[in-house]
Design a protein around this motif. Structure first.
Motif, PDB file in Angstrom:
ATOM      1  N   THR A 227     -20.724   2.471   1.019  1.00  0.00           N
ATOM      2  CA  THR A 227     -19.422   3.468   0.628  1.00  0.00           C
ATOM      3  C   THR A 227     -18.663   3.444   2.244  1.00  0.00           C
ATOM      4  O   THR A 227     -17.305   3.490   2.337  1.00  0.00           O
ATOM      5  N   TYR A 228     -19.354   3.296   3.197  1.00  0.00           N
ATOM      6  CA  TYR A 228     -18.679   3.248   4.710  1.00  0.00           C
ATOM      7  C   TYR A 228     -17.995   2.149   4.912  1.00  0.00           C
ATOM      8  O   TYR A 228     -16.726   2.080   5.315  1.00  0.00           O
ATOM      9  N   TYR A 229     -18.257   0.854   4.224  1.00  0.00           N
ATOM     10  CA  TYR A 229     -17.871  -0.435   4.271  1.00  0.00           C
ATOM     11  C   TYR A 229     -16.445  -0.229   3.633  1.00  0.00           C
ATOM     12  O   TYR A 229     -15.355  -0.858   4.083  1.00  0.00           O
ATOM     13  N   GLY A 230     -16.499   0.380   2.613  1.00  0.00           N
ATOM     14  CA  GLY A 230     -15.212   0.597   1.648  1.00  0.00           C
ATOM     15  C   GLY A 230     -14.320   1.330   2.262  1.00  0.00           C
ATOM     16  O   GLY A 230     -12.925   0.992   2.261  1.00  0.00           O
ATOM     17  N   LEU A 231     -14.596   2.258   3.085  1.00  0.00           N
ATOM     18  CA  LEU A 231     -13.681   3.051   3.602  1.00  0.00           C
ATOM     19  C   LEU A 231     -13.126   2.314   4.686  1.00  0.00           C
ATOM     20  O   LEU A 231     -11.645   2.371   5.036  1.00  0.00           O
ATOM     21  N   ILE A 232     -13.729   1.472   5.518  1.00  0.00           N
ATOM     22  CA  ILE A 232     -13.219   0.654   6.582  1.00  0.00           C
ATOM     23  C   ILE A 232     -12.177  -0.505   6.074  1.00  0.00           C
ATOM     24  O   ILE A 232     -11.221  -0.433   6.692  1.00  0.00           O
ATOM     25  N   ARG A 233     -12.377  -1.045   4.899  1.00  0.00           N
ATOM     26  CA  ARG A 233     -11.478  -1.959   4.146  1.00  0.00           C
ATOM     27  C   ARG A 233     -10.509  -1.082   3.796  1.00  0.00           C
ATOM     28  O   ARG A 233      -9.182  -1.755   3.745  1.00  0.00           O
ATOM     29  N   LEU A 234     -10.431  -0.018   3.179  1.00  0.00           N
ATOM     30  CA  LEU A 234      -9.213   0.774   3.124  1.00  0.00           C
ATOM     31  C   LEU A 234      -8.297   1.074   4.284  1.00  0.00           C
ATOM     32  O   LEU A 234      -7.182   0.815   4.071  1.00  0.00           O
ATOM     33  N   SER A 235      -9.035   1.650   5.347  1.00  0.00           N
ATOM     34  CA  SER A 235      -8.272   1.639   6.488  1.00  0.00           C
ATOM     35  C   SER A 235      -7.597   0.171   7.156  1.00  0.00           C
ATOM     36  O   SER A 235      -6.405   0.469   7.547  1.00  0.00           O
ATOM     37  N   ASP A 236      -8.365  -0.816   6.861  1.00  0.00           N
ATOM     38  CA  ASP A 236      -7.593  -1.797   7.301  1.00  0.00           C
ATOM     39  C   ASP A 236      -6.251  -2.381   6.474  1.00  0.00           C
ATOM     40  O   ASP A 236      -5.473  -2.777   6.847  1.00  0.00           O
ATOM     41  N   TYR A 237      -6.586  -2.042   5.189  1.00  0.00           N
ATOM     42  CA  TYR A 237      -5.333  -2.222   4.165  1.00  0.00           C
ATOM     43  C   TYR A 237      -4.162  -1.362   4.702  1.00  0.00           C
ATOM     44  O   TYR A 237      -3.137  -1.776   4.541  1.00  0.00           O
ATOM     45  N   ALA A 238      -4.709  -0.121   4.845  1.00  0.00           N
ATOM     46  CA  ALA A 238      -3.365   0.890   5.275  1.00  0.00           C
ATOM     47  C   ALA A 238      -2.719   0.467   6.442  1.00  0.00           C
ATOM     48  O   ALA A 238      -1.542   0.653   6.440  1.00  0.00           O
ATOM     49  N   SER A 239      -3.505   0.070   7.375  1.00  0.00           N
ATOM     50  CA  SER A 239      -3.062  -0.598   8.678  1.00  0.00           C
ATOM     51  C   SER A 239      -1.944  -1.615   8.490  1.00  0.00           C
ATOM     52  O   SER A 239      -0.797  -1.589   9.230  1.00  0.00           O
ATOM     53  N   ASP A 240      -2.294  -2.372   7.697  1.00  0.00           N
ATOM     54  CA  ASP A 240      -1.258  -3.660   7.165  1.00  0.00           C
ATOM     55  C   ASP A 240      -0.119  -3.256   6.468  1.00  0.00           C
ATOM     56  O   ASP A 240       1.037  -3.518   6.730  1.00  0.00           O
ATOM     57  N   ALA A 241      -0.427  -2.262   5.461  1.00  0.00           N
ATOM     58  CA  ALA A 241       0.697  -1.887   4.395  1.00  0.00           C
ATOM     59  C   ALA A 241       1.611  -0.760   5.070  1.00  0.00           C
ATOM     60  O   ALA A 241       2.818  -0.539   4.799  1.00  0.00           O
ATOM     61  N   ALA A 242       1.336  -0.092   6.152  1.00  0.00           N
ATOM     62  CA  ALA A 242       2.154   0.947   6.939  1.00  0.00           C
ATOM     63  C   ALA A 242       3.929   0.695   7.075  1.00  0.00           C
ATOM     64  O   ALA A 242       4.517   1.252   6.975  1.00  0.00           O
ATOM     65  N   SER A 243       3.873  -0.839   7.240  1.00  0.00           N
ATOM     66  CA  SER A 243       5.023  -1.366   7.786  1.00  0.00           C
ATOM     67  C   SER A 243       6.214  -1.142   6.546  1.00  0.00           C
ATOM     68  O   SER A 243       7.340  -1.309   6.847  1.00  0.00           O
ATOM     69  N   GLN A 244       5.741  -0.888   5.268  1.00  0.00           N
ATOM     70  CA  GLN A 244       6.625  -0.686   4.216  1.00  0.00           C
ATOM     71  C   GLN A 244       7.093   0.416   4.033  1.00  0.00           C
ATOM     72  O   GLN A 244       7.815   0.818   3.170  1.00  0.00           O
ATOM     73  N   ILE A 245       6.784   1.295   4.598  1.00  0.00           N
ATOM     74  CA  ILE A 245       6.903   2.869   4.811  1.00  0.00           C
ATOM     75  C   ILE A 245       8.432   3.075   5.533  1.00  0.00           C
ATOM     76  O   ILE A 245       8.506   2.701   6.630  1.00  0.00           O
ATOM     77  N   ASN A 246       9.289   3.734   4.677  1.00  0.00           N
ATOM     78  CA  ASN A 246      10.474   3.907   5.449  1.00  0.00           C
ATOM     79  C   ASN A 246      10.748   5.403   5.054  1.00  0.00           C
ATOM     80  O   ASN A 246      12.237   5.799   5.217  1.00  0.00           O
TER      81      ASN A 246
END
Length: 323
Positions: A227-246
């Motif tokens: 479960t913790y590993y899943g949380l880490i991967r979600l956080s990695d994804y959010a880090s990359d996806a944040a550039s699409q926020i305007n």
């Protein structure tokens, strides 16, 4: 004979690895339209997720859709909800899969499932509210990562403002990828191993929340490695996806946050670029939405909801070393 022994050893190793396969409970096939019925959000696969609403369900002045942190559940927004309800602003929050009263408590649902649920929940709230009122997203820690992931989806209705507290991001975190590899290996050999989460009264938080963290059985006190590993991967994804926020995004961060690295917060603020405003709280903890000094946080929330994008106290330059 040597080959046979090696084959047996390999077979034994594969058997051991298969026995330790991570356990996930992702969304099943779509069998219904995602919707809200009374105090329940029914996801597209029919799973029922409890929800709470503070303020008017219909015809509010504004709508806030909230996503809670890891280990938490919808009551994380009770104080914020009560405050905004007095302003005719509706706050909607639900228990994400694996948390609170939602099914499969403690088991990771997967980033795609959590993000899809949030998008469906937002659309269901819009439908149930019966009003084209402005929508604001607020997310804390894991919930902030879910919000970021949902906003990165093409075609998703963008909110008028976003407020993120201790957002779950990991860009530029020291030894980030080495940690990922080590955790991945650990989940292959001991996926179900549980780590105890200390539950002590933290005076930095409002009494209501500090007591919940000690006494409420809905808050997760043991965390599985997978479960913790899943949380880490979600956080990695959010880090990359944040550039699409305007969308105008207010980021709250406490300097005593033991979960999120300052480098990651600065990287997030750079990714959201001109849309972002960083508010730093010296000595502040991880869950800034729950701090004892509620008046200060509530005032910030009020100001951002009323005038998103106004940056009178942006603290990026002194904290991150750049404007």
């Amino acid at each position: 004979m040597i080959l046979s022994t090696r084959c047996k050893a390999l077979a034994l190793l594969l058997l051991m690895l298969s026995a330790c396969t991570p356990t996930f409970k992702p969304m099943g096939p779509a069998i219904t339209q995602a919707r809200i019925e009374n105090d329940t959000f029914i996801a597209r696969d029919g799973v029922e997720l409890p929800l709470s609403v503070w303020g008017p369900r219909q015809n509010p002045e504004k709508i806030v859709v909230a996503a809670h942190s890891f280990g938490e559940f919808r009551d994380a927004f009770a104080l914020i909800g009560e405050h905004l309800a007095d302003r005719n602003i509706a706050v909607w929050a639900y228990d994400q899969r694996g948390f609170g009263d939602a099914p499969h408590r403690g088991i990771w649902a997967g980033k795609d499932t959590l993000i899809t649920d949030f998008g469906d929940f937002t659309r269901a709230v819009r439908s149930a509210s019966g009003e084209r009122a402005p929508i604001i997203f607020i997310g804390e820690s894991m919930g902030a990562a879910v919000v970021i992931g949902a906003m990165a989806n093409e075609g998703f209705e963008q909110p008028s403002a976003v407020i993120l507290s201790g957002p779950g991001v990991r860009e530029h975190r020291p030894y980030r990828y080495w940690f990922n590899v080590g955790l991945w290996l650990a989940t292959r050999f001991a996926a179900s191993y549980e780590v105890d989460v200390p539950r002590t009264y933290d005076q930095r938080y409002a009494d209501y929340h500090a007591k919940r963290w000690v006494e409420d059985p809905k808050i997760i006190e043991k965390v599985r490695l997978d479960t913790y590993y899943g949380l880490i991967r979600l956080s990695d994804y959010a880090s990359d996806a944040a550039s699409q926020i305007n969308t105008p995004t207010l980021i709250l961060f406490g300097t005593d946050d033991g979960q999120i690295h300052p480098n990651s917060i600065c990287a997030l603020n750079r990714r959201v670029d001109s849309a972002g405003t960083l508010k730093v709280f010296k000595g502040g903890p991880h869950l800034m939405f729950q701090v004892r000094q509620q008046s200060e946080v509530l005032e910030l929330i009020d100001e951002w909801i009323d005038a998103p994008g106004v940056r009178p106290d942006d603290e990026t330059r002194y904290f991150c070393g750049s404007g």
